[in-house]
Write an enzyme that holds these catalytic residues in place. Structure first.
Site, PDB file in Angstrom:
ATOM      1  CD  GLU A 116      -4.979   8.926  -2.806  1.00  0.00           C
ATOM      2  OE1 GLU A 116      -4.004   8.127  -3.992  1.00  0.00           O
ATOM      3  OE2 GLU A 116      -6.082   8.557  -2.493  1.00  0.00           O
ATOM      4  CB  SER A 167      -4.999   5.156  -9.837  1.00  0.00           C
ATOM      5  OG  SER A 167      -3.793   5.399  -9.640  1.00  0.00           O
ATOM      6  CG  HIS A 200      -3.552   4.847  -5.337  1.00  0.00           C
ATOM      7  ND1 HIS A 200      -3.147   5.903  -5.535  1.00  0.00           N
ATOM      8  CD2 HIS A 200      -3.014   3.945  -6.101  1.00  0.00           C
ATOM      9  CE1 HIS A 200      -4.010   5.789  -6.362  1.00  0.00           C
ATOM     10  NE2 HIS A 200      -3.463   4.415  -6.732  1.00  0.00           N
TER      11      HIS A 200
END
Length: 298
Positions: free
Chosen positions: A236, A142, A266
């Site tokens: 995602e 991320s 995610h």
């Protein structure tokens, strides 16, 4: 906590650290407090220790007869997350890859806006470079994936050896938040959204241009990048970040591998550790990383 505070031997081409102009929202403080109250798990067969690299607290996960080093940068939109929360995944990375995994507790926004996080990542990376003849592999999920890619941009600008490889899991690579998948995957991504991305980007950037490649490495010069593995969910909102980054790397002539997995959340490998898909992706990561590690025991 062990400290490795050797003085810097590089001149990093990074903007100066800035003072925050935003207060910490109460709901963000509450989310952090609830996360930080969770106990740090032990992992059989992995030596887990606290180390400070310069000013940055880190957790080191070392398997028996570790070979090479990997730097892991956690996710959380640059405003959440910690090495305490990431230790379980870092330990699994260590077992799967055979590397000594160093997870860095870089400073978070809004208290510490851009470029505090790149400064911290650079400081830890430089210390790891000094410990071995071979550059470490860098992994991030991320926002941590975006930070890992930004670290490579900073290395290339600063004349510092780039990592031996780069692994990006559900990486946030463009803080302009304009990708089409924010809308096309809005109904299937339960962990991240366009609104959350815009809020997190505002708290992190605090007026700094989103098109700076140190914040949005998708927009950078990628010619110097090392072999890179991209993993993302087809469900995602950050899917397009990975797809666009992989295409840009390929155009730059960088060895690039990609794994796009349907039906998973995610950042699934680091957040949902016990999913079968997480174990499968960890195996993909390990097969990519192992050949890139230093051959001598670390």
């Amino acid at each position: 906590m062990t400290s490795t505070g050797a003085p810097s031997s590089y001149t990093w081409q990074l903007p100066p650290v800035r003072t925050s102009t935003q207060a910490t929202p109460p709901e963000l403080a509450e989310r952090r407090a609830s996360m930080d109250s969770l106990p740090r798990p032990a992992h059989p067969g992995v030596d887990i220790s606290d180390v400070r690299y310069g000013d940055v607290p880190c957790v080191v996960c070392a398997p028996p007869q570790a070979r090479g080093t990997a730097l892991y940068l956690h996710g959380g939109g640059y405003r959440l997350g910690s090495v305490a929360l990431s230790t379980a995944f870092a330990a699994r990375l260590a077992v799967a890859t055979g590397a000594r995994v160093v997870a860095a507790d870089y400073r978070l926004a809004p208290e510490h806006p851009f470029p505090a996080a790149p400064h911290d990542a650079a400081q830890v990376y430089e210390r790891l470079l000094s410990e071995s003849d071979a550059p470490p592999v860098v992994l991030g999920d991320s926002a941590g994936g975006g930070l890992g890619a930004a670290l490579v941009v900073a290395c290339a600008r600063s004349g510092v050896s780039v990592p031996g490889g780069l692994v990006l899991l559900s990486a946030w690579l463009d803080l302009r938040c304009a990708a089409g998948s924010y809308r096309s995957r809005a109904a299937t991504d339960q962990l991240f959204s366009l609104d959350a991305a815009r809020q997190a980007a505002d708290q992190y950037l605090q007026g700094h241009p989103a098109d700076d490649p140190l914040a949005s490495p998708l927009l950078g010069d990628l010619d110097a990048f090392p072999p890179t593995l991209l993993c993302a969910s087809t469900d995602e909102v950050l899917l397009d970040d990975s797809v666009a980054f992989g295409s840009a790397l390929a155009r730059a002539g960088v060895a690039t591998s990609a794994s796009y997995v349907p039906g998973v959340p995610h950042a699934w490998p680091s957040v949902f550790l016990d999913l079968p898909a997480s174990a499968e992706t960890l195996d993909v990561v390990a097969r990519f990383v192992r050949p890139l590690l230093a051959k001598e025991p670390s």
